[in-house]
Design a protein around this motif. Structure first.
Motif, PDB file in Angstrom:
ATOM      1  N   ARG A  19      -2.839   0.590  16.421  1.00 14.85           N
ATOM      2  CA  ARG A  19      -1.080   0.218  16.597  1.00 14.85           C
ATOM      3  C   ARG A  19      -0.414  -0.826  15.580  1.00 14.85           C
ATOM      4  O   ARG A  19       0.205  -1.017  15.463  1.00 14.85           O
ATOM      5  CB  ARG A  19      -1.131  -0.022  18.466  1.00 14.85           C
ATOM      6  N   VAL A  20      -1.766  -1.767  15.594  1.00 10.70           N
ATOM      7  CA  VAL A  20      -1.406  -2.297  14.445  1.00 10.70           C
ATOM      8  C   VAL A  20      -1.155  -2.237  13.661  1.00 10.70           C
ATOM      9  O   VAL A  20      -0.043  -2.559  13.099  1.00 10.70           O
ATOM     10  CB  VAL A  20      -2.462  -3.730  14.556  1.00 10.70           C
ATOM     11  N   SER A  21      -1.851  -0.704  13.163  1.00 14.17           N
ATOM     12  CA  SER A  21      -1.242  -0.677  11.720  1.00 14.17           C
ATOM     13  C   SER A  21      -0.249   0.329  11.764  1.00 14.17           C
ATOM     14  O   SER A  21       0.332  -0.103  10.866  1.00 14.17           O
ATOM     15  CB  SER A  21      -2.768   0.770  11.309  1.00 14.17           C
ATOM     16  N   VAL A  22       0.403   0.639  12.432  1.00 11.28           N
ATOM     17  CA  VAL A  22       2.301   1.633  12.379  1.00 11.28           C
ATOM     18  C   VAL A  22       2.891   0.008  12.673  1.00 11.28           C
ATOM     19  O   VAL A  22       3.613   0.013  11.651  1.00 11.28           O
ATOM     20  CB  VAL A  22       2.253   2.094  14.247  1.00 11.28           C
ATOM     21  N   GLU A  23       2.560  -0.980  13.215  1.00 13.12           N
ATOM     22  CA  GLU A  23       3.672  -2.611  12.695  1.00 13.12           C
ATOM     23  C   GLU A  23       3.198  -3.083  11.934  1.00 13.12           C
ATOM     24  O   GLU A  23       4.980  -3.337  11.394  1.00 13.12           O
ATOM     25  CB  GLU A  23       3.334  -3.505  14.461  1.00 13.12           C
ATOM     26  N   LEU A  24       2.262  -2.884  11.161  1.00 14.51           N
ATOM     27  CA  LEU A  24       1.948  -3.806  10.257  1.00 14.51           C
ATOM     28  C   LEU A  24       1.770  -3.258   8.778  1.00 14.51           C
ATOM     29  O   LEU A  24       2.981  -3.859   7.627  1.00 14.51           O
ATOM     30  CB  LEU A  24       1.129  -4.857  10.714  1.00 14.51           C
ATOM     31  N   PHE A  25       1.890  -2.348   8.727  1.00 17.68           N
ATOM     32  CA  PHE A  25       1.278  -1.570   7.503  1.00 17.68           C
ATOM     33  C   PHE A  25       2.905  -1.647   6.227  1.00 17.68           C
ATOM     34  O   PHE A  25       2.886  -2.250   5.706  1.00 17.68           O
ATOM     35  CB  PHE A  25       0.575  -1.056   7.065  1.00 17.68           C
ATOM     36  N   PRO A  26       3.700  -1.347   7.050  1.00 13.74           N
ATOM     37  CA  PRO A  26       5.381  -1.150   6.507  1.00 13.74           C
ATOM     38  C   PRO A  26       5.447  -2.787   6.018  1.00 13.74           C
ATOM     39  O   PRO A  26       6.264  -2.945   5.668  1.00 13.74           O
ATOM     40  CB  PRO A  26       6.338  -0.455   7.680  1.00 13.74           C
ATOM     41  N   LEU A  27       4.993  -3.588   6.723  1.00 14.22           N
ATOM     42  CA  LEU A  27       5.683  -5.201   6.491  1.00 14.22           C
ATOM     43  C   LEU A  27       4.479  -5.910   5.764  1.00 14.22           C
ATOM     44  O   LEU A  27       5.308  -6.564   4.978  1.00 14.22           O
ATOM     45  CB  LEU A  27       5.572  -5.575   7.579  1.00 14.22           C
TER      46      LEU A  27
END
Length: 294
Positions: free
Chosen positions: A224-232
């Motif tokens: 879930r962290v990856s989904v939220e942060l990777f694009p940012l």
């Protein structure tokens, strides 16, 4: 006794010569500048066991292991490696932190005995050595170097294949890119970023590594962290303007006395002493880490 030849006696090459000598190897060193190596500056290791030679041929003749530690210039390295391989039947290594083995191997008369042995500065403090085979490196060559380094008390890790930057520098570059992006955005100062790493992330990673920490925290959470942060996260393909500006003005860090921080020799020495104590405390060795049963 293992006989080692070190070609290139700058900061790293001299330290490598001292390291091998301190671990019971017979060491020969050569530098094209042919200056007298000052071991008095390095009180932990004396001059005993190190012979300064007058040529590459004399340095590497009949050695078990020859390593080049010359300037990070591909043409210079290829020329030096060619001469080394012409005068020894031992394993030939480069201490490069930039070039993959396949771009250097053609300079060696028998690529089967060539590999990269990437030590970290200072090598007597940092036990990690990345062993990077080329496409034609023989398993016997990598096995022999891994065995030698284990006997020396180092921590060699063998990569399955080559890639630019190997593993450690790719991880360091990814972290540095994001750290500088946060500083550029005004979210944190250099000191704040370093405090977060020193007082939180680094001890956790030292115990388990980033993959082990993800396992401990829960892979569902990290997904879930990856989904939220990777694009940012920063996807910059060029060095940070902050980094470039410092380099252009000659502020290169400890070597020039100023970088992101002001540097004093005594304070930097204490930092290295702290680093040494961390390594002496010890990280899990192979077979002792979280994934020992896998």
């Amino acid at each position: 006794m293992t006989v080692v030849g070190v070609v290139g006696l700058g900061t790293m090459g001299r330290a490598l010569a001292e390291l091998f000598a301190s671990r019971g190897c017979e060491v020969r060193g050569f530098d094209v500048r042919q200056y007298e190596v000052s071991y008095e500056e390095h009180t932990e290791v004396g001059r005993e066991g190190v012979a300064i030679t007058s040529s590459i041929a004399e340095c590497v003749a009949e050695v078990d292991f020859a390593i080049e530690a010359v300037a990070e210039d591909i043409d210079v390295k290829r020329a030096v490696l060619a001469e080394i391989s012409a005068h020894t039947a031992g394993v030939v290594a480069s201490n490069t932190s930039t070039f993959v083995p396949s771009v250097l191997a053609d300079a060696v008369s028998t690529p089967e005995r060539f590999l990269v042995a990437h030590f970290f500065n200072p090598p007597h403090v940092v036990p990690l050595v990345e062993i990077v085979p080329g496409p034609r490196t023989a398993p016997t060559a990598t096995a022999g170097i891994v065995d030698l380094l284990n006997r020396m008390g180092r921590h060699p890790v063998l990569l399955a294949s080559e890639c630019p930057g190997f593993v450690a520098n790719r991880l360091q570059a990814a972290i540095l890119r994001e750290a500088l992006a946060l500083i550029e955005a005004g979210i944190a100062s250099p000191s704040t970023v370093d405090q977060i790493v020193v007082n939180g992330l680094a001890p956790r990673w030292a115990a388990a590594g980033p993959i082990g920490i993800a396992d401990l925290g829960g892979l569902d959470i990290w997904e879930r962290v990856s989904v939220e942060l990777f694009p940012l996260l920063s996807a910059a393909s060029q060095p940070s303007p902050l980094l470039t500006a410092l380099v252009e003005t000659g502020h290169l860090g400890a070597k020039s006395g100023r970088g992101f921080y002001e540097h004093v020799a005594e304070i930097d020495a204490r930092t290295f002493d702290t680093m040494k104590r961390h390594f002496e405390l010890g990280a899990p060795r192979s077979g002792e880490a979280l994934n020992a049963t896998q």
